[in-house]
Design a protein around this motif. Sequence first.
Motif, PDB file in Angstrom:
ATOM      1  N   CYS A   1      -3.420  43.622 -37.004  1.00  0.00           N
ATOM      2  CA  CYS A   1      -3.709  44.721 -36.293  1.00  0.00           C
ATOM      3  C   CYS A   1      -3.486  45.723 -37.354  1.00  0.00           C
TER       4      CYS A   1
ATOM      5  N   SER B   1       3.289  52.591 -38.276  1.00  0.00           N
ATOM      6  CA  SER B   1       1.866  53.258 -38.690  1.00  0.00           C
ATOM      7  C   SER B   1       2.429  54.190 -39.484  1.00  0.00           C
TER       8      SER B   1
ATOM      9  N   ASP C   1      -0.062  48.482 -43.221  1.00  0.00           N
ATOM     10  CA  ASP C   1      -0.721  47.354 -42.679  1.00  0.00           C
ATOM     11  C   ASP C   1      -1.427  46.414 -43.626  1.00  0.00           C
TER      12      ASP C   1
HETATM   13  N1  LIG Z   1      -4.490  51.919 -32.923  1.00  0.00           N
HETATM   14  C1  LIG Z   1      -4.083  50.941 -33.746  1.00  0.00           C
HETATM   15  N2  LIG Z   1      -4.899  50.015 -33.876  1.00  0.00           N
HETATM   16  C2  LIG Z   1      -4.664  48.687 -34.572  1.00  0.00           C
HETATM   17  N3  LIG Z   1      -3.159  48.441 -34.664  1.00  0.00           N
HETATM   18  C3  LIG Z   1      -2.098  49.482 -34.534  1.00  0.00           C
HETATM   19  C4  LIG Z   1      -2.605  50.658 -33.854  1.00  0.00           C
HETATM   20  N4  LIG Z   1      -1.554  51.284 -33.564  1.00  0.00           N
HETATM   21  C5  LIG Z   1      -0.363  50.583 -33.787  1.00  0.00           C
HETATM   22  N5  LIG Z   1      -0.835  49.357 -34.509  1.00  0.00           N
HETATM   23  C6  LIG Z   1       0.019  48.340 -35.087  1.00  0.00           C
HETATM   24  O1  LIG Z   1       1.226  48.588 -34.770  1.00  0.00           O
HETATM   25  C7  LIG Z   1       1.903  48.607 -35.949  1.00  0.00           C
HETATM   26  C8  LIG Z   1       3.145  49.872 -35.650  1.00  0.00           C
HETATM   27  O2  LIG Z   1       2.648  51.086 -35.228  1.00  0.00           O
HETATM   28  P1  LIG Z   1       3.461  52.218 -34.742  1.00  0.00           P
HETATM   29  O3  LIG Z   1       4.237  51.797 -33.722  1.00  0.00           O
HETATM   30  O4  LIG Z   1       2.486  53.063 -34.351  1.00  0.00           O
HETATM   31  O5  LIG Z   1       4.455  52.527 -35.858  1.00  0.00           O
HETATM   32  C9  LIG Z   1       1.293  49.257 -36.954  1.00  0.00           C
HETATM   33  O6  LIG Z   1       1.490  48.823 -38.324  1.00  0.00           O
HETATM   34  C10 LIG Z   1      -0.095  48.211 -36.710  1.00  0.00           C
HETATM   35  O7  LIG Z   1      -0.187  46.971 -36.960  1.00  0.00           O
END
Ligand SMILES: Nc1ncnc2c1ncn2[C@@H]1O[C@H](COP(=O)(O)O)[C@@H](O)[C@H]1O
Lengths: 317, 266
Positions: free
Chosen positions: B6, B126, B38
């Motif tokens: 992802c 992210s 990522d």
């Molecule tokens: N819109 C998105 N598309 C793809 N992967 C995502 C997305 N949002 C979050 N992720 C994945 O989830 C991880 C953690 O995201 P977050 O919880 O927003 O800090 C990221 O490092 C990505 O691997």
Amino acid sequence: MSEVLVVIDHAEGEVKKPTYELLTIARRLGEPAAVFFGSPEQGDAVAEKVKKYGAAKVYVVDDAQIKGYLVAPKAEALQQLAEKTGPAAILLPSTFENKEVAGRLAIKLGSGLITDAVDVQEGGVTTQSVFAGNYTVQAKVTTGTPIITVKPNSAAPEEADGAGAVESFAATISDVAKTAQVVATQPRQSTGRPELTEAAIVVSGGRGTGGDFAPVEGFADSLGAAVGASRAAVDSGWMPHAFQVGQTGKTVSPQLYVANGISGAIQHRAGMQTSKTIVAVNKDPEAPIFELVDFGVVGDLHTVLPAATEKVKERKG
Amino acid sequence: MNIVVCVKYVPDATADRRFEDDFTVDRVGVDGLLSELDEYAVEQALQFREKREGEEITVTALTVGPEKAVDAVRKALQMGADSGVHVVDDAIAGSDYLGTSLVLAKAVEKIKADTGADLVVCGMASTDAAGSVVPAMLAERLGMPQVTLASVVESQGDQVRIKRDNEGSTEVIGATLPIVLSVTDQSGEARYPSFKGIMAAKKKPLETWSLTDLGLDADQVGLSVAYTQVEDTTARPPRTAGEIVTDEDGSGAGALVDFLASKKFI
Ligand SMILES: Nc1ncnc2c1ncn2[C@@H]1O[C@H](COP(=O)(O)O)[C@@H](O)[C@H]1O
Ligand SMILES: Cc1cc2nc3c(=O)[nH]c(=O)nc-3n(C[C@H](O)[C@H](O)[C@H](O)COP(=O)(O)OP(=O)(O)OC[C@H]3O[C@@H](n4cnc5c(N)ncnc54)[C@H](O)[C@@H]3O)c2cc1C
């Protein structure tokens, strides 16, 4: 008044300061009910502590079935507790683990989730610091039971009398929740210094230390401060990762942050920009860290810090 | 075996990140890129494949985001992923964690039905939302074990073991595939796309899916049904320039301590 569930942050029954901050915040939203994941034997002692900060109830969840697995069982237990008690909100100290618990709980309860709040006001309006501290955001959960993870140092703990009535809660943990196993745990040795994220003063060192953290640690000790490090210092193997401040380390928001031999990269700023007072020692007058400081010394940390340490000791007598 | 990684397209942290009038993150007016964190996920997915010589393993890069988010998938293909999926739909804009994790989970399920999803790899956070919650939420929705924040990843057969730093300890976590894994920036430098990789990426399959392709309705995601609402955003007032002194013959230490005393830190 509705209950507000507050998950207790503790190490082996030793309650940590963010718990008291959360209990203080919880009183703005309802009646605090603390949730203790731990051994039932420690429940009473923990209740004695948290009731001084207004906990009317203390739910004790025996963690015998929980601690051997990652995150999922805690989310299940909290779901069951929330379904039983119908809380006005659920507050958790913002650690990586609790954020994941909160994420899973949000799906289970069909509730909105806000992470890393630095303040929560009456009515549940939260403040978050985003984009490396360049913006603040005011937000609110609009659907379901607000689930909010709150950063350390978000409120000054205020004492209040609570009944602290202990109630044991038996959660049923499913087999699916037990699929990621904790195979081994090695506790980190305590440094005897304050916890990085909770400390009122943090003194950090970067690549400019050249690997010698003694001046940084000496100055930290003279001020009763926690020690932090930049990623460059961690990647060089000079300090363990647990000390890293920044985007991929800890976020700190102390009263005073002293950056030594740290250039001030955006990823480092992300972890310290919201500190109340910022001081830097750096031999390069052009270092970006100086854009942030309230006070800066252009100089060599290897001479400035030991001399400053002596002067602090003199003043303290 | 197929690995889904992802990857999120995020506004460049060194650019002037900002919000739109409706308080959603400006994802169009600010230059974006594959979230740095990522890249580590892509790297670990590729290493997983490379370490298991002789096995048939493919890597699918998945992103949910606006038109330009396809760049994040392209970069992953250049680094060495085999195929890409870009989920894009106007209705997704402004989704919160619940919406985003729902779309991602549906996309993983569709990939699983097509080519399999034995391992789902995410970054630790992210760089824009920085929640570190989506991997756990994905695991919850997919009913897979979550093995998160790995600094070291090892696998043998269908067993995966990781090492991670927890608050007061280091831990070893074990689980059986399929799992959702997230990796930190301690897991090992991400590779740069080679010239050959960049050329090869142009020929790799890249699909674009809408909500309909995932069996989702527009009213299940997006800003209008978000479980949280942003009420205001405020740019941080610029810090007022502080006092800077130059150390000469030990003057710096004195000035520093005087300053700290004046602020009552001593
Ligand atoms: N819109 C998105 N598309 C793809 N992967 C995502 C997305 N949002 C979050 N992720 C994945 O989830 C991880 C953690 O995201 P977050 O919880 O927003 O800090 C990221 O490092 C990505 O691997
Ligand atoms: C995905 C990602 C995540 C990251 N996460 C983090 C993070 O969480 N935390 C973090 O800190 N970084 C992080 N970084 C790294 C960040 O970009 C910088 O590389 C790092 O912060 C630099 O550390 P530094 O300031 O110690 O070193 P440098 O940038 O090399 O700065 C060293 C400074 O020391 C000064 N100096 C040298 N000698 C002396 C002396 N004798 N006395 C006084 N000053 C001296 C120099 O003038 C210079 O300003 C991340 C990077 C990426 C790509």
